[in-house]
Design an enzyme around this catalytic site. Structure first.
Site, PDB file in Angstrom:
ATOM      1  N   ASP A   1      -8.538   2.779  -3.813  1.00 32.57           N
ATOM      2  CA  ASP A   1      -8.157   3.390  -2.476  1.00 32.57           C
ATOM      3  C   ASP A   1      -8.143   4.963  -2.533  1.00 32.57           C
ATOM      4  O   ASP A   1      -7.805   5.659  -3.659  1.00 32.57           O
ATOM      5  CB  ASP A   1      -6.613   3.024  -2.360  1.00 32.57           C
TER       6      ASP A   1
ATOM      7  N   HIS B   1       0.738  -1.076  -0.032  1.00 33.88           N
ATOM      8  CA  HIS B   1       0.082   0.068   0.095  1.00 33.88           C
ATOM      9  C   HIS B   1       0.825   1.381   0.003  1.00 33.88           C
ATOM     10  O   HIS B   1       1.228   1.660   0.931  1.00 33.88           O
ATOM     11  CB  HIS B   1      -0.619  -0.047   1.167  1.00 33.88           C
TER      12      HIS B   1
ATOM     13  N   HIS C   1       1.524   5.052  -2.404  1.00 33.67           N
ATOM     14  CA  HIS C   1       1.386   6.130  -3.280  1.00 33.67           C
ATOM     15  C   HIS C   1       2.499   6.675  -3.824  1.00 33.67           C
ATOM     16  O   HIS C   1       3.293   7.463  -3.250  1.00 33.67           O
ATOM     17  CB  HIS C   1       0.283   7.176  -2.848  1.00 33.67           C
TER      18      HIS C   1
ATOM     19  N   ASP D   1       1.108   2.703   3.979  1.00 33.90           N
ATOM     20  CA  ASP D   1       0.259   3.892   3.081  1.00 33.90           C
ATOM     21  C   ASP D   1       1.092   5.037   2.889  1.00 33.90           C
ATOM     22  O   ASP D   1       0.534   6.152   3.154  1.00 33.90           O
ATOM     23  CB  ASP D   1      -1.184   4.003   4.203  1.00 33.90           C
TER      24      ASP D   1
ATOM     25  N   HIS E   1      -5.543  -0.311   5.400  1.00 43.18           N
ATOM     26  CA  HIS E   1      -5.115   0.337   6.477  1.00 43.18           C
ATOM     27  C   HIS E   1      -6.243   0.324   7.604  1.00 43.18           C
ATOM     28  O   HIS E   1      -7.100   1.174   7.866  1.00 43.18           O
ATOM     29  CB  HIS E   1      -5.108   1.538   6.238  1.00 43.18           C
TER      30      HIS E   1
ATOM     31  N   HIS F   1       3.064  14.193   0.224  1.00 43.95           N
ATOM     32  CA  HIS F   1       2.506  15.495  -0.254  1.00 43.95           C
ATOM     33  C   HIS F   1       3.591  16.637  -0.314  1.00 43.95           C
ATOM     34  O   HIS F   1       4.503  16.511   0.266  1.00 43.95           O
ATOM     35  CB  HIS F   1       1.273  15.965   0.651  1.00 43.95           C
TER      36      HIS F   1
END
Length: 417
Positions: A148, A57, A59, A300, A228, A304
Site C-alpha cells: 500500500d 487499512h 497507517h 485509510d 480504497h 502526518h
C-alpha cells in the site's frame, strides 16, 4: 472486572435486540447470573452495543515515523472510536519485508497496542517493486501482503506474488495505481482541478490496474482485496469479477462516500491518494456498498505532521479517519436513510470479520470485543481533541451524532468516556 451491560440494543446475529449482556472472565454471556453483585453494572438504556469495528487499512507509522503517529497513539485513537482491530500498512522503516524487519513492528505492538493490530507484510522488498519480499518465510506471521502506497507495476511481479500467497493461503491486498498514467497529478482530474489550475489524476490510473489484477486472480485463484476504491469504473470492474465467482473483496473510505470534488477546499485535509473524485463516482460507491460490491468501509487513517499538511492541496497525501468514521457515516448515511444502522455495522465490523476470519462477533462465550455507543449524542468534531497525533481531516467542525462511551477488546475495558 466483570460487567453487566443492562437494557442495551445489542447487534447480534445480524440484527439489533434489546437485551442484557454480561462480560464474565472476558467472554460474552447472555446467561445473566442470579447474583449480579459481583458485576459492575452499566446502564445501557437507549444505548447501542456493537461488535468492535474493524479497520483493514490504517497507517500506524511506527517504526520509522513516530513523529506522525505511534502504535500507542493510533490504537488509543481506535479504542476511543469503537475499534477492536486495525490492520497496519507496511510503508514503515524498516519495511516489513522480512521476518526480522516485521519483528521490529510486532515487538512494539505487543508492548504498546491498546487494541488488536494485524500487520501486513510487504509484497516487494522495500516496497520498491523490484523483487519479492520474503513472502514464504513471512506467510505464517501475517494475514496478508500489501505494498500500500504504491501499486505493483509489473504483471510478472504481481503474478508471482499471487502464486505464493495462494499457495500459503494468504490475501493480496492491493493499492491499485498505474504510475505511467499519473502525469504529475495530485487531485482528481475533474472540474475543480480545471477551474483552479491543479494537475489531475485520471480514474484510469486506478481501475486499469484493478482490471490487470482481476485477470491475474483468474489465473492464480488467490484471495484478493482492493484498497480504497474511489472511481465508478473500479466499482464496475469489481462487480463483474464477483459475478464471475472470483475470490475478490474491496473497501472504500468515508471521505469517498461523503465528499466529491465540488466540495474541495484549498486545505491539506482534502488531500489524499486516491483523491476525492466526482459526484458520479461518489454515487457509484454508495451503490457499491448497497449491493455488496464493496463490502467494507476502511478509513485509510494516515496521520502526518501539521507542517506536512500545511501546503493545501499540494500537501503530502493522507488524512486521519479512525475518530471520525462512525459518526460521519451514521450522520450522513444512516440518519438520512441511505443505509440502515445494521448495514453500517456489517460494513464496519461483520463483513471484515468474516472476510479475514477474525470472529469478532457478539455471541455466547465469544471473547468480548464490543463497543457501547450513544447515538443521540450530538457534537462538533474537533480534531484538536483527537487521541491520534494526526489532525488533518475534511470533517473538522462537522456536526455529527454518535459517541463511543465504552470499548472492550480481548475481554478488557480499553476505553471509557
Amino acid at each position: 472486572m466483570d460487567f453487566l451491560l443492562k437494557d442495551g440494543l445489542v447487534y447480534t446475529d445480524g440484527k439489533l435486540v434489546k437485551t442484557d449482556l454480561a462480560i464474565i472472565d472476558g467472554k460474552v454471556s447472555f446467561c445473566i447470573p442470579k447474583d449480579t453483585c459481583s458485576l459492575a453494572l452499566v446502564n445501557c438504556l437507549n444505548k447501542y452495543i456493537f461488535p468492535g469495528f474493524i479497520d483493514v487499512h490504517v497507517h500506524l507509522r511506527e517504526p520509522g515515523f513516530s513523529y506522525k503517529e505511534t502504535i500507542k497513539s493510533g490504537t488509543e485513537a481506535g479504542a476511543s472510536a469503537g475499534y477492536s482491530a486495525v490492520f497496519s500498512m507496511p510503508n514503515l522503516k524498516p519495511v516489513p519485508d522480512s521476518v526480522e524487519n516485521l519483528k521490529v513492528q510486532t515487538d512494539i505492538i505487543e508492548k504498546d497496542a491498546v487494541i488488536k493490530v494485524y500487520p501486513y507484510a510487504s509484497i516487494t522488498k522495500g516496497q520498491k517493486g523490484e523483487e519479492l519480499s520474503d513472502m514464504v518465510d513471512l506467510a505464517d506471521k501475517v494475514l496478508a501482503f500489501s505494498d500500500d502506497g504504491v501499486g505493483v507495476q509489473t504483471d510478472e511481479m504481481m503474478k508471482k506474488a499471487m502464486q505464493i500467497a495462494k499457495e500459503k493461503g494468504k490475501f493480496i491486498v492491493a493499492h491499485c495505481e498505474v504510475n505511467s498514467l499519473l502525469n504529475g497529478g495530485y487531485i482528481h482530474d475533474g472540474e475543480y482541478a480545471k477551474a483552479h489550475g491543479h494537475k489531475g489524476i485520471c480514474s484510469a490510473s486506478e481501475y486499469k490496474q484493478i482490471e490487470r489484477d482481476i485477470e491475474l486472480v483468474k489465473q492464480t485463484g488467490v484471495k484478493y482485496h482492493v484498497c480504497h476504491v474511489s472511481a465508478k469504473e473500479s466499482v464496475e470492474v469489481i462487480r463483474k469479477a464477483k459475478k464471475q465467482g472470483l475470490n475478490v473483496s474491496a473497501e472504500t473510505g468515508p471521505h469517498y462516500l461523503l465528499l466529491d470534488d465540488s466540495m474541495l477546499k484549498e486545505d491539506g485535509g482534502y488531500k489524499m491518494n486516491p483523491p476525492i473524485r466526482a459526484k458520479e463516482d461518489r454515487l457509484a460507491l454508495i451503490e457499491g456498498i448497497l449491493d455488496g460490491t464493496l463490502e467494507m468501509i476502511a478509513t485509510d487513517h494516515a496521520p502526518h505532521s501539521l507542517e506536512e499538511k500545511s501546503k493545501g492541496l499540494k500537501s503530502v497525501n493522507g488524512i486521519v479517519g479512525l475518530e471520525t468514521a462512525f459518526p460521519v457515516l451514521y450522520t450522513d448515511l444512516v440518519k438520512k436513510g441511505v443505509l440502515t444502522l445494521e448495514q453500517l455495522i456489517k460494513l464496519m465490523s461483520e463483513n471484515p470479520s468474516k472476510r479475514f476470519d477474525l470472529n469478532i462477533e457478539i455471541k455466547q462465550d465469544n471473547e468480548a470485543n464490543l463497543t457501547v455507543f450513544d447515538l443521540d449524542n450530538e457534537y462538533v468534531i474537533d480534531s484538536s481533541e483527537f487521541k491520534s497525533k494526526g489532525r488533518s481531516t475534511p470533517f473538522n467542525g462537522k456536526k455529527v451524532y454518535g459517541k463511543c462511551l465504552m470499548n472492550f477488546c480481548k475481554g478488557k475495558l480499553v476505553y471509557k468516556r
